[in-house]
Design a protein around this motif. Structure first.
Motif, PDB file in Angstrom:
ATOM      1  N   MET A   1       0.817  -1.207   0.000  1.00  0.00           N
ATOM      2  CA  MET A   1       0.000   0.000   0.000  1.00  0.00           C
ATOM      3  C   MET A   1       0.857   1.267   0.000  1.00  0.00           C
ATOM      4  O   MET A   1       0.388   2.351  -0.355  1.00  0.00           O
ATOM      5  N   LEU A   2       2.137   1.145   0.356  1.00  0.00           N
ATOM      6  CA  LEU A   2       3.006   2.321   0.424  1.00  0.00           C
ATOM      7  C   LEU A   2       3.202   2.969  -0.945  1.00  0.00           C
ATOM      8  O   LEU A   2       3.451   4.173  -1.036  1.00  0.00           O
ATOM      9  N   ASP A   3       3.110   2.185  -2.004  1.00  0.00           N
ATOM     10  CA  ASP A   3       3.280   2.740  -3.351  1.00  0.00           C
ATOM     11  C   ASP A   3       2.217   3.778  -3.686  1.00  0.00           C
ATOM     12  O   ASP A   3       2.394   4.573  -4.615  1.00  0.00           O
ATOM     13  N   TYR A   4       1.112   3.770  -2.953  1.00  0.00           N
ATOM     14  CA  TYR A   4       0.010   4.682  -3.241  1.00  0.00           C
ATOM     15  C   TYR A   4      -0.080   5.832  -2.235  1.00  0.00           C
ATOM     16  O   TYR A   4      -0.990   6.655  -2.321  1.00  0.00           O
ATOM     17  N   VAL A   5       0.857   5.887  -1.295  1.00  0.00           N
ATOM     18  CA  VAL A   5       0.839   6.935  -0.271  1.00  0.00           C
ATOM     19  C   VAL A   5       1.564   8.171  -0.792  1.00  0.00           C
ATOM     20  O   VAL A   5       2.706   8.098  -1.248  1.00  0.00           O
ATOM     21  N   LYS A   6       0.900   9.319  -0.731  1.00  0.00           N
ATOM     22  CA  LYS A   6       1.472  10.576  -1.201  1.00  0.00           C
ATOM     23  C   LYS A   6       2.129  11.337  -0.049  1.00  0.00           C
ATOM     24  O   LYS A   6       1.859  11.086   1.118  1.00  0.00           O
ATOM     25  N   ALA A   7       2.992  12.279  -0.394  1.00  0.00           N
ATOM     26  CA  ALA A   7       3.650  13.106   0.607  1.00  0.00           C
ATOM     27  C   ALA A   7       2.612  13.934   1.362  1.00  0.00           C
ATOM     28  O   ALA A   7       1.609  14.380   0.791  1.00  0.00           O
ATOM     29  N   SER A   8       2.853  14.129   2.658  1.00  0.00           N
ATOM     30  CA  SER A   8       1.890  14.867   3.467  1.00  0.00           C
ATOM     31  C   SER A   8       2.595  15.557   4.630  1.00  0.00           C
ATOM     32  O   SER A   8       3.736  15.231   4.971  1.00  0.00           O
ATOM     33  N   TYR A   9       1.882  16.473   5.223  1.00  0.00           N
ATOM     34  CA  TYR A   9       2.385  17.147   6.416  1.00  0.00           C
ATOM     35  C   TYR A   9       1.183  17.519   7.286  1.00  0.00           C
ATOM     36  O   TYR A   9       0.060  17.670   6.785  1.00  0.00           O
ATOM     37  N   GLY A  10       1.414  17.669   8.577  1.00  0.00           N
ATOM     38  CA  GLY A  10       0.311  18.010   9.468  1.00  0.00           C
ATOM     39  C   GLY A  10       0.681  17.800  10.918  1.00  0.00           C
ATOM     40  O   GLY A  10       1.860  17.645  11.274  1.00  0.00           O
ATOM     41  N   TRP A  11      -0.344  17.743  11.752  1.00  0.00           N
ATOM     42  CA  TRP A  11      -0.142  17.689  13.192  1.00  0.00           C
ATOM     43  C   TRP A  11      -0.717  16.422  13.796  1.00  0.00           C
ATOM     44  O   TRP A  11      -1.688  15.855  13.303  1.00  0.00           O
ATOM     45  N   TYR A  12      -0.070  16.012  14.863  1.00  0.00           N
ATOM     46  CA  TYR A  12      -0.561  14.898  15.683  1.00  0.00           C
ATOM     47  C   TYR A  12      -0.618  15.382  17.130  1.00  0.00           C
ATOM     48  O   TYR A  12       0.329  16.016  17.621  1.00  0.00           O
ATOM     49  N   GLY A  13      -1.708  15.089  17.793  1.00  0.00           N
ATOM     50  CA  GLY A  13      -1.829  15.474  19.199  1.00  0.00           C
ATOM     51  C   GLY A  13      -2.543  14.405  20.005  1.00  0.00           C
ATOM     52  O   GLY A  13      -3.389  13.675  19.478  1.00  0.00           O
ATOM     53  N   SER A  14      -2.197  14.296  21.264  1.00  0.00           N
ATOM     54  CA  SER A  14      -2.853  13.345  22.152  1.00  0.00           C
ATOM     55  C   SER A  14      -3.079  13.996  23.504  1.00  0.00           C
ATOM     56  O   SER A  14      -2.331  14.892  23.921  1.00  0.00           O
ATOM     57  N   LEU A  15      -4.111  13.534  24.182  1.00  0.00           N
ATOM     58  CA  LEU A  15      -4.455  14.082  25.486  1.00  0.00           C
ATOM     59  C   LEU A  15      -5.038  12.985  26.364  1.00  0.00           C
ATOM     60  O   LEU A  15      -5.897  12.223  25.932  1.00  0.00           O
ATOM     61  N   GLU A  16      -4.549  12.928  27.581  1.00  0.00           N
ATOM     62  CA  GLU A  16      -5.094  12.026  28.590  1.00  0.00           C
ATOM     63  C   GLU A  16      -5.528  12.867  29.778  1.00  0.00           C
ATOM     64  O   GLU A  16      -4.826  13.811  30.172  1.00  0.00           O
ATOM     65  N   ALA A  17      -6.672  12.524  30.345  1.00  0.00           N
ATOM     66  CA  ALA A  17      -7.168  13.317  31.468  1.00  0.00           C
ATOM     67  C   ALA A  17      -8.087  12.488  32.349  1.00  0.00           C
ATOM     68  O   ALA A  17      -8.770  11.572  31.882  1.00  0.00           O
ATOM     69  N   ASN A  18      -8.086  12.840  33.629  1.00  0.00           N
ATOM     70  CA  ASN A  18      -9.013  12.277  34.602  1.00  0.00           C
ATOM     71  C   ASN A  18      -9.938  13.404  35.035  1.00  0.00           C
ATOM     72  O   ASN A  18      -9.546  14.282  35.805  1.00  0.00           O
ATOM     73  N   LEU A  19     -11.170  13.417  34.507  1.00  0.00           N
ATOM     74  CA  LEU A  19     -12.091  14.512  34.731  1.00  0.00           C
ATOM     75  C   LEU A  19     -12.906  14.287  35.989  1.00  0.00           C
ATOM     76  O   LEU A  19     -13.750  13.385  36.067  1.00  0.00           O
ATOM     77  N   PHE A  20     -12.642  15.122  36.995  1.00  0.00           N
ATOM     78  CA  PHE A  20     -13.393  15.126  38.242  1.00  0.00           C
ATOM     79  C   PHE A  20     -13.417  13.760  38.925  1.00  0.00           C
ATOM     80  O   PHE A  20     -14.359  13.426  39.653  1.00  0.00           O
ATOM     81  N   ASN A  21     -12.398  12.946  38.658  1.00  0.00           N
ATOM     82  CA  ASN A  21     -12.335  11.601  39.222  1.00  0.00           C
ATOM     83  C   ASN A  21     -13.565  10.762  38.876  1.00  0.00           C
ATOM     84  O   ASN A  21     -13.962   9.870  39.625  1.00  0.00           O
ATOM     85  N   VAL A  22     -14.143  11.068  37.733  1.00  0.00           N
ATOM     86  CA  VAL A  22     -15.333  10.329  37.280  1.00  0.00           C
ATOM     87  C   VAL A  22     -15.062   9.661  35.927  1.00  0.00           C
ATOM     88  O   VAL A  22     -15.284   8.471  35.750  1.00  0.00           O
ATOM     89  N   ILE A  23     -14.570  10.443  34.971  1.00  0.00           N
ATOM     90  CA  ILE A  23     -14.350   9.946  33.616  1.00  0.00           C
ATOM     91  C   ILE A  23     -12.867  10.012  33.279  1.00  0.00           C
ATOM     92  O   ILE A  23     -12.225  11.048  33.481  1.00  0.00           O
ATOM     93  N   ILE A  24     -12.351   8.920  32.789  1.00  0.00           N
ATOM     94  CA  ILE A  24     -10.965   8.856  32.343  1.00  0.00           C
ATOM     95  C   ILE A  24     -10.958   8.815  30.821  1.00  0.00           C
ATOM     96  O   ILE A  24     -11.559   7.927  30.210  1.00  0.00           O
ATOM     97  N   MET A  25     -10.302   9.794  30.204  1.00  0.00           N
ATOM     98  CA  MET A  25     -10.313   9.905  28.752  1.00  0.00           C
ATOM     99  C   MET A  25      -8.910   9.798  28.184  1.00  0.00           C
ATOM    100  O   MET A  25      -7.956  10.326  28.757  1.00  0.00           O
ATOM    101  N   ARG A  26      -8.813   9.142  27.053  1.00  0.00           N
ATOM    102  CA  ARG A  26      -7.577   9.118  26.268  1.00  0.00           C
ATOM    103  C   ARG A  26      -7.969   9.311  24.809  1.00  0.00           C
ATOM    104  O   ARG A  26      -8.801   8.573  24.294  1.00  0.00           O
ATOM    105  N   ALA A  27      -7.390  10.289  24.164  1.00  0.00           N
ATOM    106  CA  ALA A  27      -7.731  10.552  22.770  1.00  0.00           C
ATOM    107  C   ALA A  27      -6.507  11.044  22.020  1.00  0.00           C
ATOM    108  O   ALA A  27      -5.645  11.723  22.586  1.00  0.00           O
ATOM    109  N   ALA A  28      -6.438  10.676  20.741  1.00  0.00           N
ATOM    110  CA  ALA A  28      -5.352  11.148  19.884  1.00  0.00           C
ATOM    111  C   ALA A  28      -5.900  11.317  18.472  1.00  0.00           C
ATOM    112  O   ALA A  28      -6.790  10.576  18.048  1.00  0.00           O
ATOM    113  N   TYR A  29      -5.336  12.290  17.757  1.00  0.00           N
ATOM    114  CA  TYR A  29      -5.816  12.573  16.407  1.00  0.00           C
ATOM    115  C   TYR A  29      -4.648  12.997  15.527  1.00  0.00           C
ATOM    116  O   TYR A  29      -3.769  13.747  15.964  1.00  0.00           O
TER     117      TYR A  29
END
Length: 506
Positions: free
Chosen positions: A374-402
């Protein structure tokens, strides 16, 4: 079923005798026993499951077994898990000495997550993705020497028997002896990862160089496809292996049909009686990736941590990509990463990811495709990657990345990872309640199309029945595009795994 009943009668009192709450991955010291009693679905078959996971730790040593008894409706233990010597070896969950970061450390067994460098070539790789259908005994060993420049190194294999997926890293602190602000703490590393045979996902029981998944008769040499690549199917080819010698009618039925007089002729013995299986899968197809990275702590306090890093990687015979700049931070309830990525043509990040063991090769029609194709079909690109982990009010634990990548004619580059769970402290006896979703390297992220060949869903709920006994339900779902139309449709293209039962620790 009598076997199952007796095993349950023996095990259930042991569960109730448990004294300590929770189920740590590895007990801090002494002897521990984990496990599960319930059911598990593999393919279309549902088994009763009795799983024992004894663990022993002493000083820096740890040892764990994973003894999984799958019992069918007639009370018989699943033979595929016990009929070979390697099946017994595969009951080892882990053997370890010390931990990563210690002067010397080693581990043998299962690796739920393994990351190399800053994850540009290998991130969250698991050799347990196909468990229990495929059990891998991996190995990792490394050192961090208390010497000038603080050198260190690490080696990894996903399977000590096959040694197909390998990785290595070496690192040091070049300015550790110099009194230069900030630079004296910088660490530089070099990494390499390889899959020596991407076709290795599929077995070849008869050694005819045709993987069993495409072999209509795995017990006999395969004479169905075009072995010599001359566009003539073997069933109507007088010279199946392309060596310019007429095949003997004794080994080629088509020659016998066309020249029946040869069957009883002495000439048959002089013809080609050794069909060389020159199938297109006869040669191993490898992939190698190299990277260089550095890590520079900027601020380190009890309340706030900030650091900077960068990494550049090259896929052999394909493209190059790099991260610069990259930052990580810890503040209050948050852990965050933010990095700018620039990838050349024929390059994707985290080539060895959590789904790699399944995606390294896949069947499309009457052929097998490998991930690097599949690499033969991948084009050059640029951009951002970010991730965040948090414990909200000791109720909800979230992990997300984009990841959001741009470029001319970019077909992939969008990825999302997310996991949400409840803090078990808010509900009495709740141990875990979480659901996760991942979709990687796709043209776009759409909530209306969550089922893609690169997606995975996982969920788990665990509720305490006693101090050490938990009622557990697990579910996972991943997808395989069998017909190659880019869509996931039907139960054949959805791989589901469900487990329900009692998990315990004492």
């Amino acid at each position: 079923m009598k076997k199952l009943m007796w095993l349950f009668i023996i095990l259930f009192p042991l569960m109730l005798l448990a004294q300590e709450e929770g189920m740590p991955t590895e007990p801090e010291n002494g002897i521990g026993m984990g496990g599960m009693v319930g059911s598990v679905t593999i393919g279309d078959q549902t088994y009763s499951q009795i799983r024992l996971m004894p663990e022993i730790t002493f000083w820096k040593f740890g040892f764990g077994l994973d003894i999984d008894l799958l019992i069918d409706a007639e009370g018989n233990v699943r033979k595929e898990d016990w009929d070979e010597t390697k099946d017994i070896i595969n009951k080892i969950y882990y053997i370890r000495f010390a931990q990563r970061g210690d002067p010397f450390y080693a581990r043998v067994g299962g690796f739920p997550f393994y990351t190399l460098g800053h994850g540009l070539i290998m991130k969250d790789y698991s050799n347990m993705l196909l468990y229990p259908n495929q059990r891998n005994i991996g190995a990792m060993m490394g050192f961090n020497l208390p010497l000038p420049l603080k050198p260190g190194a690490e080696l990894f294999t996903s399977n000590v028997e096959k040694n197909e997926i390998l990785a290595a890293n070496a690192h040091f602190m070049p300015f550790s002896l110099a009194e230069i602000p900030l630079l004296s703490n910088i660490s530089v590393g070099v990494s390499v990862a390889t899959d020596r045979d991407q076709y290795g996902k599929y077995e070849d029981a008869d050694n005819d160089n045709v993987p069993d998944v495409l072999d209509p008769n795995p017990d006999l040499p395969n004479y169905v496809y075009d072995l010599d690549g001359d566009a003539i199917n073997n069933v109507v080819d007088l010279d199946m292996d392309g060596d310019s010698i007429l095949d003997s009618p004794w080994v080629n039925d088509y020659v016998a049909d066309q020249y029946p007089a040869l069957m009883d002729s002495t000439l048959a013995a002089l013809l080609d009686n050794q069909i060389d299986p020159l199938h297109r899968y006869g040669n191993k197809k490898d992939v190698k990736i190299f990277s260089v990275d550095y890590d520079l702590p900027l601020i380190t306090t009890k309340l706030f941590t900030l650091g900077h890093y960068a990494e550049i990687a090259k896929i052999e015979n394909y493209g190059t990509g790099f991260i610069f700049p990259g930052f990580y931070s810890k503040f209050l309830i948050f852990n965050a990463n933010l990095e700018f990525r620039r990838f050349g043509e024929k390059f994707i990040p985290a080539y060895f990811d959590n789904l790699y063991d399944d995606q390294r090769a896949y069947v499309m029609g009457d052929t097998i495709m490998t991930k690097d194709m599949m690499l033969d079909y991948v084009k050059a690109s640029y951009g951002w990657y970010g991730s965040l982990e948090a414990n909200l009010f000791n109720v909800i634990i979230m992990r997300a990345a984009y990841q959001d990548m741009y470029g001319e004619d970019v077909q992939t580059g969008k990825s999302i990872w997310a996991k949400v769970g409840l803090d078990p402290k808010i509900i009495p006896k709740l141990r875990e309640a979480s659901i996760g979703y991942a979709q990687t390297n796709v043209p776009y992220i759409s909530v209306k199309k969550i089922q893609t060949p690169s997606a995975q869903i996982d969920g788990k709920v665990a509720y305490g029945l006693s101090a050490n006994t938990f009622l557990v339900g697990k579910y996972s779902e991943r997808y395989v595009d069998i017909n190659g139309n880019g869509k996931i449709k039907g139960k054949d293209e959805t791989v589901k795994s469900m487990t329900f039962g009692v998990e315990f620790q004492f």
